[in-house]
Enzyme design. Structure first.
Site, PDB file in Angstrom:
ATOM      1  N   HIS A 258       0.949  -1.299  -0.020  1.00  0.00           N
ATOM      2  CA  HIS A 258      -0.069  -0.153  -0.082  1.00  0.00           C
ATOM      3  C   HIS A 258       0.855   1.194   0.059  1.00  0.00           C
ATOM      4  CE1 HIS A 258      -3.983  -1.779   0.367  1.00  0.00           C
ATOM      5  NE2 HIS A 258      -3.327  -2.780   1.377  1.00  0.00           N
ATOM      6  N   ASP A 321      -0.791  -5.047   5.974  1.00  0.00           N
ATOM      7  CA  ASP A 321      -1.809  -6.013   5.373  1.00  0.00           C
ATOM      8  C   ASP A 321      -1.582  -6.098   3.591  1.00  0.00           C
ATOM      9  OD1 ASP A 321      -2.538  -3.379   5.113  1.00  0.00           O
ATOM     10  OD2 ASP A 321      -4.532  -3.777   4.477  1.00  0.00           O
ATOM     11  N   GLU A 322      -2.130  -7.028   2.963  1.00  0.00           N
ATOM     12  CA  GLU A 322      -2.155  -6.945   1.707  1.00  0.00           C
ATOM     13  C   GLU A 322      -0.649  -6.784   1.048  1.00  0.00           C
ATOM     14  OE1 GLU A 322      -6.823  -6.435   0.818  1.00  0.00           O
ATOM     15  OE2 GLU A 322      -5.607  -4.542   1.185  1.00  0.00           O
ATOM     16  N   ALA A 323       0.437  -7.359   1.703  1.00  0.00           N
ATOM     17  CA  ALA A 323       1.806  -6.999   0.992  1.00  0.00           C
ATOM     18  C   ALA A 323       1.908  -8.325  -0.308  1.00  0.00           C
ATOM     19  CB  ALA A 323       2.788  -7.061   2.061  1.00  0.00           C
TER      20      ALA A 323
END
Length: 513
Positions: A258, A321-323
């Site tokens: 992100h 998150d969401e790496a």
């Protein structure tokens, strides 16, 4: 006690003398209090009412806040005084109330709120506010009468962490818009404001040592609008405003993923030395800081140092998150280096629950946002960290993500976690939600509001209300008070108050408005 007492009150609430109108029953409060015992005559505010304090600065602040709230709608002067007598009395005295609890007693000669701390006194004032007619929220003089039901409320929170997250990265929100949301949070005794300050679509906080983060990285948003960023003085104003309402600001810089806004701002943060263009879409998982590059940790150190210096609160959220573009080994290596930087500047790490794939720092909190369909392995990983001492803040996306559509007809929001109606958002128990996690590890709940589809206060309010009130009750009220049928009736009674406050809320068909 609560059920019996409130039932008796609902059956026998006395009308205000000469008003022809019943006082608001004690059972209308959201979040539900620990106990509410009705009895005696109601108190009626008049032009002669005084707000009486014990002389402590905390009581004076609560009194000034209350007077500022009540004067426009009542038209009464409501002077604040240290003289004894009838009226509204605010006192710091009751050590048994704990860090945020309070006791409210109402009778013919006045209302007395006592607490051990200024925060508890402030929460008691919010309860008093809800016991007054909804028209008290208006900013012009209303006819009244202004009566408070007789009886006693004794109250304290179930959890110490009761949060709401505001995503200012996908769509930038002005200081005034954030402060409006803070005022709404305060009414429901929320005490943590998590600000999501960076993402692929925008960087929203000025960093002197890396100025292009704000001037370039903050120059757009989802859909290609102008974006924006907070100067350091802007951010200080948000922190001050929140603190005056007993909310602690938890700033988040999401990393290593992100991170496109940062990568676009500085080519040297990219492994290939090439800065990507700014991004205005809504996909996730495509960006990553360069874990092997030493300059990455200079960048993290500078950002954390400057942000920590601006933030008096305990926490600094590092995302995580969401790496999806970061390998598992690189993710662990990154978090092993970044968490000590946060500690170096006196803050406690908070991260999304993927942080448990690494080794959470001592005292860290992880924010669980999984779904009912999240794999057993992932849930077990979080539960294992909880058993080893990591604190858990619960934000299950299919319960508490306020940007999820209520149903297929909802004009705003997303639905990747499913539709989240008002009952689903409210009707679960944080203490038993995560299998294998000890109840003692649950620090509280947080309701995130992501803004991919939300651009202004009206959008925020439509998605947050009425579900935000339920999240607040999950965080504050004892499990024994948790009952959907009771709650939906109390929630319906909040509708006129929201209308008076100018809140654009969703009139859910599940609630008898």
């Amino acid at each position: 006690m609560l059920v019996a007492a409130l039932g008796a009150f609902a059956a026998g609430a006395a009308p205000a003398s000469g008003s022809g109108s019943a006082a608001t029953p004690l059972d209308r409060v959201v979040p539900a209090p620990v106990s509410a015992v009705p009895g005696g005559s109601p108190y009626r505010l008049t032009r002669a009412t005084r707000i009486r304090v014990d002389g402590s600065p905390g009581a004076r602040r609560a009194a000034d806040y209350l007077a500022g709230l009540l004067r426009p709608s009542t038209g009464y002067p409501l002077p604040v005084t240290t003289e004894d007598g009838p009226g509204i009395r605010l006192r710091l005295a009751d050590a048994s109330a704990g860090a945020e609890g309070y006791r409210l007693s109402s009778g013919a000669d006045g209302v007395t709120v006592t607490a051990h701390t200024p925060a508890g006194l402030f929460h008691g004032v919010q309860t008093l506010r809800q016991l007054l007619p909804a028209a008290v929220e208006k900013d012009t003089v209303q006819p009244g009468p202004w009566t408070v039901a007789g009886g006693t409320i004794t109250d304290a929170p179930r959890y110490s962490y009761r949060g709401a997250m505001l995503d200012v990265a996908r769509h930038f929100l002005t200081v005034e818009q954030v402060e409006r949301y803070i005022d709404q949070l305060a009414l429901y005794k929320i005490n943590e404001l998590h600000l999501h300050l960076s993402d692929d679509q925008g960087w929203r906080i000025a960093v002197d040592s890396w100025p292009r983060l704000a001037t370039h990285g903050g120059s757009t948003q989802v859909g290609g609008g102008p974006g924006g960023f907070y100067t350091k003085d802007d951010y200080r104003e948000i922190v001050r405003y929140a603190a005056d309402r007993y909310l602690e600001v938890v700033p988040e810089i999401d990393m290593p993923g992100h991170s496109n806004a940062a990568l676009s701002s500085y080519a040297r943060l990219n492994c290939d030395g090439m800065a990507p263009p700014l991004y205005t879409g809504t996909k996730v998982g495509f960006s990553s800081l360069c874990v092997a590059n030493p300059v990455t940790y200079d960048f993290v150190n500078d950002v954390v140092r400057e942000l920590a210096a601006l933030t008096p609160g305990r926490y600094l959220h590092i995302g995580g998150d969401e790496a999806h573009s970061t390998s598992r080994a690189d993710y662990v290596a990154f978090m092993d280096r970044v968490q000590p930087i946060v500690a170096r500047y006196g803050k406690t790490v908070v991260g999304w629950h993927q942080l448990t794939a690494a080794d959470p720092a001592p005292g860290a909190l992880v924010q669980y946002w999984g779904l009912g369909s999240t794999s057993a392995e992932e849930k077990a990983q979080v539960a294992r960290a909880a058993r080893q001492g990591t604190g858990i803040v619960l934000s299950p996306a299919d319960r508490l993500y306020l940007d999820m559509k209520y149903d297929r007809s909802t004009p705003l929001g997303l639905s990747w976690a499913g539709y989240v109606d008002v009952k689903r958002s409210y009707d679960w128990d944080p203490g038993t939600y995560l299998p294998g996690a000890p109840a003692s590890a649950i620090r509280g709940v947080e309701a995130p509001l992501w803004t991919e589809t939300l651009a202004d206060s009206a959008d925020l309010e439509y998605m947050a209300f009425p579900r935000l009130a339920g999240a607040a009750e999950l965080g504050w009220s004892p499990a024994a008070t948790h009952d959907w049928d009771s709650y939906r009736s109390r929630l319906a009674a909040q509708g006129p108050r929201w209308t008076a406050m100018g809140i654009h809320y969703h009139r859910s068909p599940q609630v008898p408005w």
